[in-house]
Design an enzyme around this catalytic site. Sequence first.
Site, PDB file in Angstrom:
ATOM      1  N   LEU A  27       0.828  -1.209   0.000  1.00 60.28           N
ATOM      2  CA  LEU A  27       0.000   0.000   0.000  1.00 60.28           C
ATOM      3  C   LEU A  27       0.863   1.260   0.000  1.00 60.28           C
ATOM      4  O   LEU A  27       0.619   2.183  -0.791  1.00 60.28           O
ATOM      5  CB  LEU A  27      -0.926  -0.004   1.227  1.00 60.28           C
ATOM      6  CG  LEU A  27      -1.819   1.226   1.365  1.00 60.28           C
ATOM      7  CD1 LEU A  27      -2.713   1.401   0.148  1.00 60.28           C
ATOM      8  CD2 LEU A  27      -2.682   1.132   2.628  1.00 60.28           C
ATOM      9  N   SER A  55      -0.228  -5.641   3.065  1.00 61.92           N
ATOM     10  CA  SER A  55      -1.382  -4.798   2.725  1.00 61.92           C
ATOM     11  C   SER A  55      -2.536  -5.621   2.153  1.00 61.92           C
ATOM     12  O   SER A  55      -3.696  -5.376   2.474  1.00 61.92           O
ATOM     13  CB  SER A  55      -0.974  -3.737   1.705  1.00 61.92           C
ATOM     14  OG  SER A  55       0.053  -2.923   2.224  1.00 61.92           O
ATOM     15  N   GLN A  59      -7.364  -7.369   7.054  1.00 60.16           N
ATOM     16  CA  GLN A  59      -8.756  -7.822   7.095  1.00 60.16           C
ATOM     17  C   GLN A  59      -9.690  -6.716   7.564  1.00 60.16           C
ATOM     18  O   GLN A  59     -10.762  -6.504   7.000  1.00 60.16           O
ATOM     19  CB  GLN A  59      -8.877  -9.031   8.025  1.00 60.16           C
ATOM     20  CG  GLN A  59      -8.178 -10.266   7.475  1.00 60.16           C
ATOM     21  CD  GLN A  59      -8.285 -11.468   8.406  1.00 60.16           C
ATOM     22  OE1 GLN A  59      -8.911 -11.406   9.443  1.00 60.16           O
ATOM     23  NE2 GLN A  59      -7.673 -12.562   8.012  1.00 60.16           N
ATOM     24  N   HIS A 245       0.002 -10.336  17.100  1.00 59.83           N
ATOM     25  CA  HIS A 245      -1.451 -10.445  16.961  1.00 59.83           C
ATOM     26  C   HIS A 245      -1.880 -11.553  17.891  1.00 59.83           C
ATOM     27  O   HIS A 245      -1.352 -12.658  17.832  1.00 59.83           O
ATOM     28  CB  HIS A 245      -1.873 -10.764  15.531  1.00 59.83           C
ATOM     29  CG  HIS A 245      -3.335 -10.485  15.322  1.00 59.83           C
ATOM     30  ND1 HIS A 245      -4.304 -11.279  15.867  1.00 59.83           N
ATOM     31  CD2 HIS A 245      -3.980  -9.487  14.688  1.00 59.83           C
ATOM     32  CE1 HIS A 245      -5.486 -10.774  15.564  1.00 59.83           C
ATOM     33  NE2 HIS A 245      -5.317  -9.684  14.845  1.00 59.83           N
ATOM     34  N   ARG A 385       0.912  -0.320  18.498  1.00 58.90           N
ATOM     35  CA  ARG A 385       0.027   0.261  17.486  1.00 58.90           C
ATOM     36  C   ARG A 385      -1.439   0.037  17.820  1.00 58.90           C
ATOM     37  O   ARG A 385      -1.837  -1.072  18.181  1.00 58.90           O
ATOM     38  CB  ARG A 385       0.343  -0.390  16.139  1.00 58.90           C
ATOM     39  CG  ARG A 385      -0.588  -0.013  15.033  1.00 58.90           C
ATOM     40  CD  ARG A 385      -0.374  -0.916  13.831  1.00 58.90           C
ATOM     41  NE  ARG A 385      -0.724  -2.288  14.128  1.00 58.90           N
ATOM     42  CZ  ARG A 385      -1.499  -3.051  13.351  1.00 58.90           C
ATOM     43  NH1 ARG A 385      -1.995  -2.566  12.235  1.00 58.90           N
ATOM     44  NH2 ARG A 385      -1.757  -4.295  13.671  1.00 58.90           N
TER      45      ARG A 385
HETATM   46  C1  LIG Z   1      -2.746 -10.625   8.191  1.00 56.29           C
HETATM   47  C2  LIG Z   1      -2.613  -9.142   8.427  1.00 56.29           C
HETATM   48  C3  LIG Z   1      -3.749  -8.373   8.663  1.00 56.29           C
HETATM   49  C4  LIG Z   1      -3.627  -6.991   8.896  1.00 56.29           C
HETATM   50  N1  LIG Z   1      -4.765  -6.238   9.059  1.00 56.29           N
HETATM   51  C5  LIG Z   1      -4.656  -4.881   9.157  1.00 56.29           C
HETATM   52  C6  LIG Z   1      -5.821  -4.044   9.178  1.00 56.29           C
HETATM   53  O1  LIG Z   1      -6.938  -4.519   9.102  1.00 56.29           O
HETATM   54  N2  LIG Z   1      -5.634  -2.707   9.280  1.00 56.29           N
HETATM   55  C7  LIG Z   1      -4.398  -2.121   9.351  1.00 56.29           C
HETATM   56  O2  LIG Z   1      -4.294  -0.892   9.435  1.00 56.29           O
HETATM   57  N3  LIG Z   1      -3.284  -2.897   9.303  1.00 56.29           N
HETATM   58  C8  LIG Z   1      -3.393  -4.245   9.189  1.00 56.29           C
HETATM   59  N4  LIG Z   1      -2.254  -5.016   9.124  1.00 56.29           N
HETATM   60  C9  LIG Z   1      -0.947  -4.343   9.048  1.00 56.29           C
HETATM   61  C10 LIG Z   1      -0.816  -3.725   7.659  1.00 56.29           C
HETATM   62  O3  LIG Z   1      -1.364  -4.604   6.692  1.00 56.29           O
HETATM   63  C11 LIG Z   1       0.626  -3.442   7.295  1.00 56.29           C
HETATM   64  O4  LIG Z   1       1.273  -2.764   8.323  1.00 56.29           O
HETATM   65  C12 LIG Z   1       0.668  -2.557   6.029  1.00 56.29           C
HETATM   66  O5  LIG Z   1      -0.073  -3.186   5.014  1.00 56.29           O
HETATM   67  C13 LIG Z   1       2.078  -2.346   5.598  1.00 56.29           C
HETATM   68  O6  LIG Z   1       2.058  -1.783   4.311  1.00 56.29           O
HETATM   69  P1  LIG Z   1       3.426  -1.555   3.574  1.00 56.29           P
HETATM   70  O7  LIG Z   1       3.103  -0.998   2.231  1.00 56.29           O
HETATM   71  O8  LIG Z   1       4.317  -0.817   4.475  1.00 56.29           O
HETATM   72  O9  LIG Z   1       4.062  -3.025   3.462  1.00 56.29           O
HETATM   73  P2  LIG Z   1       3.562  -4.294   2.645  1.00 56.29           P
HETATM   74  O10 LIG Z   1       2.145  -4.189   2.258  1.00 56.29           O
HETATM   75  O11 LIG Z   1       3.967  -5.496   3.413  1.00 56.29           O
HETATM   76  O12 LIG Z   1       4.412  -4.211   1.316  1.00 56.29           O
HETATM   77  C14 LIG Z   1       5.809  -4.381   1.341  1.00 56.29           C
HETATM   78  C15 LIG Z   1       6.300  -4.519  -0.074  1.00 56.29           C
HETATM   79  O13 LIG Z   1       7.716  -4.548  -0.081  1.00 56.29           O
HETATM   80  C16 LIG Z   1       8.172  -5.683  -0.827  1.00 56.29           C
HETATM   81  N5  LIG Z   1       9.505  -6.013  -0.340  1.00 56.29           N
HETATM   82  C17 LIG Z   1       9.908  -6.487   0.871  1.00 56.29           C
HETATM   83  N6  LIG Z   1      11.247  -6.603   0.907  1.00 56.29           N
HETATM   84  C18 LIG Z   1      11.693  -6.182  -0.301  1.00 56.29           C
HETATM   85  C19 LIG Z   1      12.971  -6.069  -0.891  1.00 56.29           C
HETATM   86  N7  LIG Z   1      14.092  -6.393  -0.228  1.00 56.29           N
HETATM   87  N8  LIG Z   1      13.068  -5.629  -2.178  1.00 56.29           N
HETATM   88  C20 LIG Z   1      11.956  -5.291  -2.871  1.00 56.29           C
HETATM   89  N9  LIG Z   1      10.718  -5.377  -2.362  1.00 56.29           N
HETATM   90  C21 LIG Z   1      10.596  -5.800  -1.093  1.00 56.29           C
HETATM   91  C22 LIG Z   1       7.084  -6.706  -0.599  1.00 56.29           C
HETATM   92  O14 LIG Z   1       7.125  -7.745  -1.542  1.00 56.29           O
HETATM   93  C23 LIG Z   1       5.862  -5.799  -0.754  1.00 56.29           C
HETATM   94  O15 LIG Z   1       5.625  -5.516  -2.110  1.00 56.29           O
HETATM   95  C24 LIG Z   1      -2.363  -6.396   8.910  1.00 56.29           C
HETATM   96  C25 LIG Z   1      -1.218  -7.173   8.684  1.00 56.29           C
HETATM   97  C26 LIG Z   1      -1.344  -8.542   8.435  1.00 56.29           C
HETATM   98  C27 LIG Z   1      -0.121  -9.347   8.186  1.00 56.29           C
END
Ligand SMILES: Cc1cc2nc3c(=O)[nH]c(=O)nc-3n(C[C@H](O)[C@H](O)[C@H](O)COP(=O)(O)OP(=O)(O)OC[C@H]3O[C@@H](n4cnc5c(N)ncnc54)[C@H](O)[C@@H]3O)c2cc1C
Length: 534
Positions: A27, A55, A59, A245, A385
Site C-alpha cells: 500500500l 497490505s 482484514q 497479533h 500500534r
Molecule cells: C494478516 C494481516 C492483517 C492486517 N490487518 C490490518 C488491518 O486490518 N488494518 C491495518 O491498518 N493494518 C493491518 N495489518 C498491518 C498492515 O497490513 C501493514 O502494516 C501494512 O499493510 C504495511 O504496508 P506496507 O506498504 O508498508 O508493506 P507491505 O504491504 O507489506 O508491502 C511491502 C512490499 O515490499 C516488498 N519487499 C519487501 N522486501 C523487499 C525487498 N528487499 N526488495 C523489494 N521489495 C521488497 C514486498 O514484496 C511488498 O511488495 C495487517 C497485517 C497482516 C499481516
Amino acid sequence: MAHGTLDTYAPQSWTGVDDVVIVGGGLAGLFCALKLAPRPVTVLAAAPIGRGASSAWAQAGIAAAVGEGDTYEKHLADTIAAGAGLVDDKMALGMIEEAPARIHDLLAYGVPFDRDLEGRLLQSREAAHSANRVVRVKGDMAGKAIMEALIAAVRNTPSIRVLEGLIVEEIVTEGRYVAGVVARPDFGKARQRIAFPARSAIICSGGIGHLYQVTTNPLEARGAGTGMAARAGAVIADPEFVQYHPTAIDVGRDPAPLATEALRGEGAILVNRAGHRFMTDIHPDAELAPRDVVARGIFAEVSAGRGAFLDCTTAVGDRFEHEFPTVWGYCREAGIDPSRQPIPVSPAVHYHMGGILTDARGRASLDGLWAAGEVASTGVHGANRLASNSLLEAVVFAARIAEDIQGLLPSPKLNPWPASSSPSDDIVTEQDSPELTRLRRAMTEHVGVLRNASGLKKAIAEILVLEERNHNVRFRNMAATAKLIAVGALARTESRGGHFRTDFPETSDVQRQRTFLTLDEADRRARRAVGVPA
Ligand SMILES: Cc1cc2nc3c(=O)[nH]c(=O)nc-3n(C[C@H](O)[C@H](O)[C@H](O)COP(=O)(O)OP(=O)(O)OC[C@H]3O[C@@H](n4cnc5c(N)ncnc54)[C@H](O)[C@@H]3O)c2cc1C
C-alpha cells in the site's frame, strides 16, 4: 504502466538514472507512486504486486474518525492510550486529521468501502477503539480490495514502471547522499545484480515477521528495509517494539492465518480448553484490551497447556460465512466450522512499531532517503500500534513523501554508475539456510512475547555467530534488523507496550522515551553485552 516482466527484462540493461525509486509494492509503495504521478517512478517489488505484501492481507480496514459522534480527539486519545506513553502526539494528530482526505483518495481510486443504505461509510469496532471507526470492505476484505483498486490504478498510470521479482539488497550512498539501490532479479536467484541509480529512494518494504518462527506476515516481510537502511547509516527508532497479533489461527501454517480482531469487536470471547473465559481475570476490557495484554493472556494459557480458543459461536454464529468470508475460508481449510466450534488461536508476530526513523515529511536521516508504511518509524504508534492505524499511516505518509519530493529536488548526483554484479557466493537460498532457521528460533525463544536479560544476551550472541557464518547480503540485512531489535530490548529495562521484560515487569517513568539507534552503536552494544571484542 511500464511493466518489466522477468522474461522481457534483460538483467543489467538499466543504465539511466531514475528520479525516484520506490522499494516495495504494498500500500505505501503503490500509493506513493500514484501520488507522484506524472513524475516518473520505478517501483521495485520482491513479489508480483498484490502478492508478498501485508497490505493485501489486511482484514479489518483503515481507522478514520469519520463516523457520527466520533472525533479526531477521541481517535488521538485511543492512539495515545494504546501507544503506552511513547506516541508522538503531534505526528499522530496530523495523521488522524488527514484520514478523511486519504479515504477520499482511496474512494477515487475505486476502493469499494462498505456503505449503509444512505451511502454513509460503514465502520467496524476494533480493540482499544472507543468508537466504531474502521472503514472496511465486505466485512474482512479491506486489504485485498484496496490493493486490487490501487493495482488497477497503477496499471493505468504510464509514469509508473513496476519491476517485479526484484529483491533490493542494498542502498548505495555517496557520503550522506543516497545514490540509488542495488537489486537482484529473478526473485533473488539471479547471479548478477542490477544497480538503480536514483535521486531519491523511498523504502516501503513492510515488516519483519519472518525474523520469527510464528508470524501473520507474508514471506517477503523479513526486515530487509530496516536492515539495509541501518547498514547504509540511517538511524533506526524503537526497534524493540514488536506487536503480536493475539489471535492467529493455530493450525500449524507458516505464515499463520489470522482471525481478525473485528470478531472480538463483534463480541467473540476467548476461552481455554476448560471453557473458562480467561481475559476477564486479566483486564477490565477483557477481549478488547490492548493487543499486548491479550497476546500475553493467550500466551500464558497456551504455555500452560490449557490452550486458547476464540469462541464466535454466540456472537457471530450463522452470520460467519457471509460476514467474515476470509476467516471462514481459513477455518474451513483446517476442518473447523467457526459458526459452531471455537477456533484454536495463538499469538504471532504481526507488526513492527520500530523501523527507519522518519520525520513528518517521511524523510529518513540520510539525504535522499524516505520511508513509509510499516518499515518507517514515525512515532505515531509509540510502543504499541492501535489496530487499523497502520494502513492509515501508510497512506498519510506516502502522500506526504510524494508532496515533499515534488517540492524538493534532492541534491542529485547525475553521473550514471554502471550496473554492479556480485560474486556467485552471494547466492544462498534463504529459506534453506541453516543460519536463517537459527535466527528465527533465537528471535522467537528470546526476543518474543516475554523477554529477559539472559535470553536477550543469548539471542545477541547467536546473531553475532550467525553473522560471522553467513555473509549473504540479504541475510546480513535480516541479522542487522534482528540485532537492532535485541539490543533495543536489552537496553529497555522496563515493560511497555509491545515490549515485556519478565525481569522488569513494571513500566518506568524514567524510560518514557523513544529509542534511537544506529547499527554501529547496536553492534558495539551487542559485543559489549556478550563480552566479544569489537
Ligand atoms: C494478516 C494481516 C492483517 C492486517 N490487518 C490490518 C488491518 O486490518 N488494518 C491495518 O491498518 N493494518 C493491518 N495489518 C498491518 C498492515 O497490513 C501493514 O502494516 C501494512 O499493510 C504495511 O504496508 P506496507 O506498504 O508498508 O508493506 P507491505 O504491504 O507489506 O508491502 C511491502 C512490499 O515490499 C516488498 N519487499 C519487501 N522486501 C523487499 C525487498 N528487499 N526488495 C523489494 N521489495 C521488497 C514486498 O514484496 C511488498 O511488495 C495487517 C497485517 C497482516 C499481516
